[in-house]
Write a protein that holds these residues in place. Structure first.
Motif, PDB file in Angstrom:
ATOM      1  N   ALA A 101       0.828  -1.206   0.000  1.00 21.65           N
ATOM      2  CA  ALA A 101       0.000   0.000   0.000  1.00 21.65           C
ATOM      3  C   ALA A 101       0.866   1.262   0.000  1.00 21.65           C
ATOM      4  CB  ALA A 101      -0.923  -0.003   1.214  1.00 21.65           C
ATOM      5  N   TRP A 102       0.279   2.351  -0.509  1.00 18.15           N
ATOM      6  CA  TRP A 102       0.955   3.643  -0.549  1.00 18.15           C
ATOM      7  C   TRP A 102       0.108   4.684   0.175  1.00 18.15           C
ATOM      8  CZ3 TRP A 102       5.231   5.265  -3.930  1.00 18.15           C
ATOM      9  CH2 TRP A 102       5.887   4.184  -4.535  1.00 18.15           C
ATOM     10  N   GLU A 103       0.777   5.615   0.866  1.00 16.72           N
ATOM     11  CA  GLU A 103       0.113   6.819   1.370  1.00 16.72           C
ATOM     12  C   GLU A 103      -0.020   7.798   0.209  1.00 16.72           C
ATOM     13  OE1 GLU A 103       2.324   8.656   4.464  1.00 16.72           O
ATOM     14  OE2 GLU A 103       2.315   6.912   5.773  1.00 16.72           O
ATOM     15  N   MET A 104      -1.174   8.443   0.094  1.00 20.57           N
ATOM     16  CA  MET A 104      -1.353   9.483  -0.922  1.00 20.57           C
ATOM     17  C   MET A 104      -2.030  10.687  -0.278  1.00 20.57           C
ATOM     18  SD  MET A 104      -3.039   9.310  -4.752  1.00 20.57           S
ATOM     19  CE  MET A 104      -4.713   8.949  -4.209  1.00 20.57           C
ATOM     20  N   VAL A 105      -1.460  11.854  -0.508  1.00 18.98           N
ATOM     21  CA  VAL A 105      -2.012  13.108  -0.004  1.00 18.98           C
ATOM     22  C   VAL A 105      -2.296  13.997  -1.205  1.00 18.98           C
ATOM     23  CG1 VAL A 105      -1.570  15.171   1.390  1.00 18.98           C
ATOM     24  CG2 VAL A 105      -0.803  12.930   2.198  1.00 18.98           C
ATOM     25  N   VAL A 106      -3.545  14.448  -1.322  1.00 12.41           N
ATOM     26  CA  VAL A 106      -3.955  15.306  -2.438  1.00 12.41           C
ATOM     27  C   VAL A 106      -4.338  16.665  -1.877  1.00 12.41           C
ATOM     28  CG1 VAL A 106      -5.571  15.613  -4.343  1.00 12.41           C
ATOM     29  CG2 VAL A 106      -4.782  13.310  -3.733  1.00 12.41           C
ATOM     30  N   ILE A 107      -3.660  17.712  -2.352  1.00  9.24           N
ATOM     31  CA  ILE A 107      -3.942  19.062  -1.864  1.00  9.24           C
ATOM     32  C   ILE A 107      -5.286  19.524  -2.433  1.00  9.24           C
ATOM     33  CG2 ILE A 107      -3.061  21.417  -1.664  1.00  9.24           C
ATOM     34  CD1 ILE A 107      -1.338  19.162  -0.383  1.00  9.24           C
ATOM     35  N   VAL A 136      -0.194  16.306  -5.746  1.00  8.00           N
ATOM     36  CA  VAL A 136      -0.374  14.874  -5.457  1.00  8.00           C
ATOM     37  C   VAL A 136       0.936  14.323  -4.904  1.00  8.00           C
ATOM     38  CG1 VAL A 136      -0.966  12.596  -6.372  1.00  8.00           C
ATOM     39  CG2 VAL A 136      -2.108  14.641  -7.283  1.00  8.00           C
ATOM     40  N   TRP A 137       0.904  13.920  -3.637  1.00  5.93           N
ATOM     41  CA  TRP A 137       2.096  13.457  -2.938  1.00  5.93           C
ATOM     42  C   TRP A 137       1.872  12.021  -2.461  1.00  5.93           C
ATOM     43  CZ3 TRP A 137       6.324  16.816  -1.576  1.00  5.93           C
ATOM     44  CH2 TRP A 137       6.155  18.137  -2.010  1.00  5.93           C
TER      45      TRP A 137
END
Length: 249
Positions: A101-107, A136-137
């Motif tokens: 799994a990946w962490e994803m942070v969307v502004i 998108v991080w």
């Protein structure tokens, strides 16, 4: 696309020492981060910092908000305590088994000025996230830490499982070869240094470089990744420098 990268290998992030940088290196490596002035005088002497120079630097650092003073003891300010926490985390990151799994942070926030956007980028990079495209991080979800609650005001966070090769995605996000080359350069500088000031310069740069280590799952790293080697070398040095075990030790 911006990449999570520190200094170029040829530069290696080496910076000339000043009395301030010697004092900060001592206090950032001390737990608790405070020292009596008599100990500071003794500890800075091998780096060519005399007593009068030290006292002048301490006065300036207190006035600038870098240090707090209680009687004859100097300690880090709250701002620099936060920096020490980031440094300690970089030296002994807490990880967990990676399940793909990946962490994803969307502004999601709009209307922010340049300074606010730059500050947010800095905070996200400090969380070892990397920017895939603007706003998108992401990173593999192998760090045992929660995202700061205040991020919810400006972003949405998700757990993702991207299609395609995770190795290819890592290569897009982080220049691993460049990071590793810089780490090896710093290790060589530290090993070859004969003067105390030269060793401190190399290891101060090593700590800054470790802040940009993506701390990826071992299966996504090159076989000869030097991250742990750099941490161990710094921990050994810190034990000699401050007289206490390093955070990575």
């Amino acid at each position: 696309m911006r990449m999570n990268v520190s200094a170029e290998p040829g530069e290696a992030g080496l910076r000339p020492l000043s009395a301030r940088s010697v004092v900060l290196s001592l206090l950032l490596g001390a737990h608790p981060p405070e020292l009596p002035v008599k100990d500071l005088v003794r500890l800075v002497e091998p780096f060519g910092v005399g007593g009068s120079t030290l006292r002048a630097a301490l006065s300036r650092m207190v006035a600038a908000g870098d240090l707090r003073r209680t009687d004859a003891v100097y300690g880090l300010s709250d701002r620099l305590l936060a920096r020490q926490n980031r440094q300690d985390e970089a030296l002994h990151p807490i990880t967990r088994a990676w399940d793909g799994a990946w962490e994803m942070v969307v502004i999601t926030a709009t209307g922010r000025g340049p300074a606010e956007r730059a500050d947010l980028r800095t905070r996200l990079a400090a969380l070892r996230l990397a920017e895939l495209r603007e706003g998108v991080w992401l990173r593999p979800a192998n760090l045992d830490r929660a995202l700061p609650a205040e991020l919810a005001r400006v972003a949405q966070s998700y757990t993702a499982r991207p299609d395609g090769s995770p190795h290819d995605l890592v290569a897009r996000l982080w220049p691993l070869d460049a990071w590793a080359a810089t780490a090896r350069t710093l290790l060589a500088h530290a090993t070859d240094a004969r003067l105390p000031a030269d060793r401190l310069t190399a290891f101060a740069a090593a700590v800054r470089h470790l802040l940009a280590d993506p701390v990826l799952p071992s299966g996504l790293l090159p076989a000869d990744w030097p991250g742990d080697l750099l941490r161990t070398a710094y921990a050994d040095y810190q034990a000699q420098f401050t007289g206490e075990p390093g955070p990575a030790g």
